[in-house]
Design a protein around this motif. Structure first.
Motif, PDB file in Angstrom:
ATOM      1  N   ARG A 287       0.842  -1.197   0.000  1.00  0.00           N
ATOM      2  CA  ARG A 287       0.000   0.000   0.000  1.00  0.00           C
ATOM      3  C   ARG A 287       0.873   1.242   0.000  1.00  0.00           C
ATOM      4  N   TYR A 288       0.430   2.277  -0.731  1.00  0.00           N
ATOM      5  CA  TYR A 288       1.188   3.538  -0.809  1.00  0.00           C
ATOM      6  C   TYR A 288       0.256   4.742  -0.721  1.00  0.00           C
ATOM      7  N   ASP A 289      -0.571   4.773   0.313  1.00  0.00           N
ATOM      8  CA  ASP A 289      -1.429   5.935   0.564  1.00  0.00           C
ATOM      9  C   ASP A 289      -0.553   7.176   0.708  1.00  0.00           C
ATOM     10  N   GLY A 290      -0.961   8.252   0.070  1.00  0.00           N
ATOM     11  CA  GLY A 290      -0.212   9.495   0.171  1.00  0.00           C
ATOM     12  C   GLY A 290       0.717   9.757  -0.992  1.00  0.00           C
ATOM     13  N   LEU A 291       1.032   8.741  -1.807  1.00  0.00           N
ATOM     14  CA  LEU A 291       1.961   8.943  -2.917  1.00  0.00           C
ATOM     15  C   LEU A 291       1.395   9.895  -3.966  1.00  0.00           C
ATOM     16  N   VAL A 292       0.131   9.742  -4.302  1.00  0.00           N
ATOM     17  CA  VAL A 292      -0.473  10.631  -5.302  1.00  0.00           C
ATOM     18  C   VAL A 292      -0.421  12.081  -4.825  1.00  0.00           C
ATOM     19  N   ALA A 293      -0.741  12.295  -3.543  1.00  0.00           N
ATOM     20  CA  ALA A 293      -0.688  13.647  -2.990  1.00  0.00           C
ATOM     21  C   ALA A 293       0.743  14.184  -2.976  1.00  0.00           C
ATOM     22  N   ASP A 294       1.715  13.334  -2.676  1.00  0.00           N
ATOM     23  CA  ASP A 294       3.116  13.759  -2.657  1.00  0.00           C
ATOM     24  C   ASP A 294       3.581  14.214  -4.042  1.00  0.00           C
ATOM     25  N   LEU A 295       2.937  13.706  -5.084  1.00  0.00           N
ATOM     26  CA  LEU A 295       3.320  14.060  -6.449  1.00  0.00           C
ATOM     27  C   LEU A 295       2.460  15.180  -7.023  1.00  0.00           C
ATOM     28  N   GLY A 296       1.681  15.853  -6.155  1.00  0.00           N
ATOM     29  CA  GLY A 296       0.908  17.004  -6.588  1.00  0.00           C
ATOM     30  C   GLY A 296      -0.526  16.725  -6.962  1.00  0.00           C
ATOM     31  N   GLY A 297      -1.004  15.506  -6.701  1.00  0.00           N
ATOM     32  CA  GLY A 297      -2.379  15.156  -7.013  1.00  0.00           C
ATOM     33  C   GLY A 297      -3.254  15.172  -5.786  1.00  0.00           C
ATOM     34  N   PRO A 298      -4.474  14.665  -5.878  1.00  0.00           N
ATOM     35  CA  PRO A 298      -5.375  14.597  -4.728  1.00  0.00           C
ATOM     36  C   PRO A 298      -4.895  13.539  -3.738  1.00  0.00           C
ATOM     37  N   ASP A 299      -5.422  13.567  -2.539  1.00  0.00           N
ATOM     38  CA  ASP A 299      -5.045  12.601  -1.512  1.00  0.00           C
ATOM     39  C   ASP A 299      -5.811  11.306  -1.750  1.00  0.00           C
ATOM     40  N   VAL A 300      -5.289  10.495  -2.651  1.00  0.00           N
ATOM     41  CA  VAL A 300      -5.948   9.260  -3.079  1.00  0.00           C
ATOM     42  C   VAL A 300      -5.118   8.068  -2.609  1.00  0.00           C
ATOM     43  N   PRO A 301      -5.738   7.081  -1.951  1.00  0.00           N
ATOM     44  CA  PRO A 301      -4.986   5.901  -1.514  1.00  0.00           C
ATOM     45  C   PRO A 301      -4.669   4.988  -2.695  1.00  0.00           C
ATOM     46  N   GLY A 302      -3.710   4.097  -2.483  1.00  0.00           N
ATOM     47  CA  GLY A 302      -3.354   3.172  -3.550  1.00  0.00           C
ATOM     48  C   GLY A 302      -2.673   1.930  -3.022  1.00  0.00           C
ATOM     49  N   VAL A 303      -2.721   0.872  -3.825  1.00  0.00           N
ATOM     50  CA  VAL A 303      -2.045  -0.380  -3.490  1.00  0.00           C
ATOM     51  C   VAL A 303      -1.691  -1.064  -4.809  1.00  0.00           C
ATOM     52  N   GLY A 304      -0.547  -1.726  -4.846  1.00  0.00           N
ATOM     53  CA  GLY A 304      -0.146  -2.399  -6.078  1.00  0.00           C
ATOM     54  C   GLY A 304       1.127  -3.195  -5.883  1.00  0.00           C
TER      55      GLY A 304
END
Length: 416
Positions: A287-304
């Motif tokens: 899981r990488y919650d916060g990665l999208v926000a760190d790259l300038g996007g919305p605070d969207v959770p993720g897993v992969g």
């Protein structure tokens, strides 16, 4: 004049190795598609900032392994060392978060890291990736892991252990890092490798992942992240494990599994093959919650996760009796030049009907053409010469039994 050699760490992939890569890609497309994932193709070249912000400036990848250079305008560019950051950038660029609550992508292709070439890991290596964005629930983690294990089963890879850990979140991990740093500071640093001496202050979790025997022995009694998970992280991890238990997917808890990239949090996992040597990890993620926000996007959770294609190929080769089923239906042996054109037309007819095979380009000796038919694994060898042309027939030889029959040219599909 000397020929131009390939660059060290970069491989030319001929058949049958390239056929195995195609098999990996096609199996991923089929399995991932059944879970609702769509294919995404991202560039191999990105602005360096994408990886320094996404992966972390204190990681080995960013500090020592990236292929980075200035373009003609002086901008810093990097050949992608991994795919997840690029997928996040594409997701943000396309505003996919505004179009759908959950996005699922898979991709595959070459990655680039400047490290010592070794078995299963070149400087240009290949990965299959999947990313699920928008779902923060532990059920998403479990589904991704189940998809990985199904993918490995569909490939035919069996001798694998699934390892799990939870890296905590922004609430509990800082406290754990302080505890770990205090433990490491009390060690005799002479027991640690040079990389771990640096990591002690810059990225202490990576010390736990070091494969150097001295470092592993020195940190054997280090506090574990699982002991410091907050109640929310404990509950999240319990749901993931519960689903795997209910699905009868075996796993092992590995409290030292921290992964090499800074963006991971909570669930992390690896699939480890026991057939390809010490470097047995064939797939891993989390899981990488916060990665999208760190790259300038919305605070969207993720897993992969990502699966290394070279290592998957090694694991397949190690499986007893595994081989890629690439059936060749026919080979057309042309016995004299008068039959050359008809041979080409006959091969085209068979291919348009879905048969797979080859035709000789010149009327060479029958012995050499039969040898070629055997080399490509043709099930049937079709012999075509002047006599066959006159009688409008084709001699069809079964390459396994040796039996040979005369088939009407108009009905050749019934014999191949």
């Amino acid at each position: 004049m000397a020929g131009i050699q390939r660059i060290k760490g970069f491989a030319d992939i001929f058949s049958p190795d390239s056929d195995v890569f195609s098999f990996l890609e096609n199996t991923a497309r089929r399995v991932y598609g059944s879970y609702g994932y769509e294919e995404l193709r991202i560039p191999v070249l990105e602005f360096t900032e994408l990886f320094t912000r996404g992966i972390g400036t204190e990681t080995d990848v960013v500090q020592k392994e990236m292929f980075t250079f200035p373009d003609r305008k002086g901008r810093s560019m990097t050949m992608r060392p991994e795919a997840t950051a690029g997928v996040m950038r594409a997701y943000i660029d396309a505003s996919r978060h505004a179009k759908e609550p959950v996005s699922k992508f898979f991709s595959y292709g070459p990655m680039f890291r400047y490290e010592r070439p070794q078995k299963g890991r070149m400087r240009q290596f290949h990965q299959i990736n999947c990313e699920c964005l928008g779902a923060q629930e532990p059920t998403a983690d479990a589904e991704v892991i189940l998809m990985l294990m199904l993918f490995l089963r569909e490939l035919g890879i069996k001798n694998v252990t699934l390892e799990l850990n939870s890296l905590g979140c922004r609430v509990c991990r800082p406290q754990y890092k302080e505890t770990l740093h205090a433990f490491l500071a009390a060690l005799d640093t002479e027991q640690l490798c040079e990389d771990c001496k640096r990591r002690m202050t810059t990225n202490p979790l990576r010390v736990l992942d070091c494969k150097v025997p001295g470092c592993k022995a020195a940190t054997e009694n280090a506090p574990t992240i699982l002991e410091h998970n907050c109640p929310d992280c404990q509950a999240h991890f319990a749901v993931v494990r519960g689903i795997l238990d209910a699905s009868k997917v075996p796993y092992e808890i590995n409290p030292r599994l921290v992964r090499g990239l800074d963006y991971y949090n909570r669930t992390t996992f690896e699939a480890v093959s026991h057939s390809i040597g010490a470097q047995g990890s064939i797939a891993g993620g989390g899981r990488y919650d916060g990665l999208v926000a760190d790259l300038g996007g919305p605070d969207v959770p993720g897993v992969g996760y990502a699966a290394g294609m070279e290592r998957l190929a090694l694991a397949l080769a190690a499986e007893e009796n595994w081989r890629l089923e690439e059936q060749t239906d026919f080979y057309i042996a042309v016995l004299d030049e008068s039959a050359m054109q008809q041979g080409l037309l006959l091969a085209q007819t068979l291919r348009e009907a879905g048969r797979r095979g080859e035709v000789a380009f010149a009327a060479k000796s029958l012995k050499s053409q039969m040898r070629q038919a055997s080399k490509i694994g043709a099930r049937k060898c079709l012999l075509l010469g002047g006599n066959e042309m006159a009688m409008k027939v084709v001699a069809v030889k079964d390459m396994e039994s040796g039996d040979q029959v005369s088939a009407p040219m108009a009905n050749i599909l019934d014999f191949v």
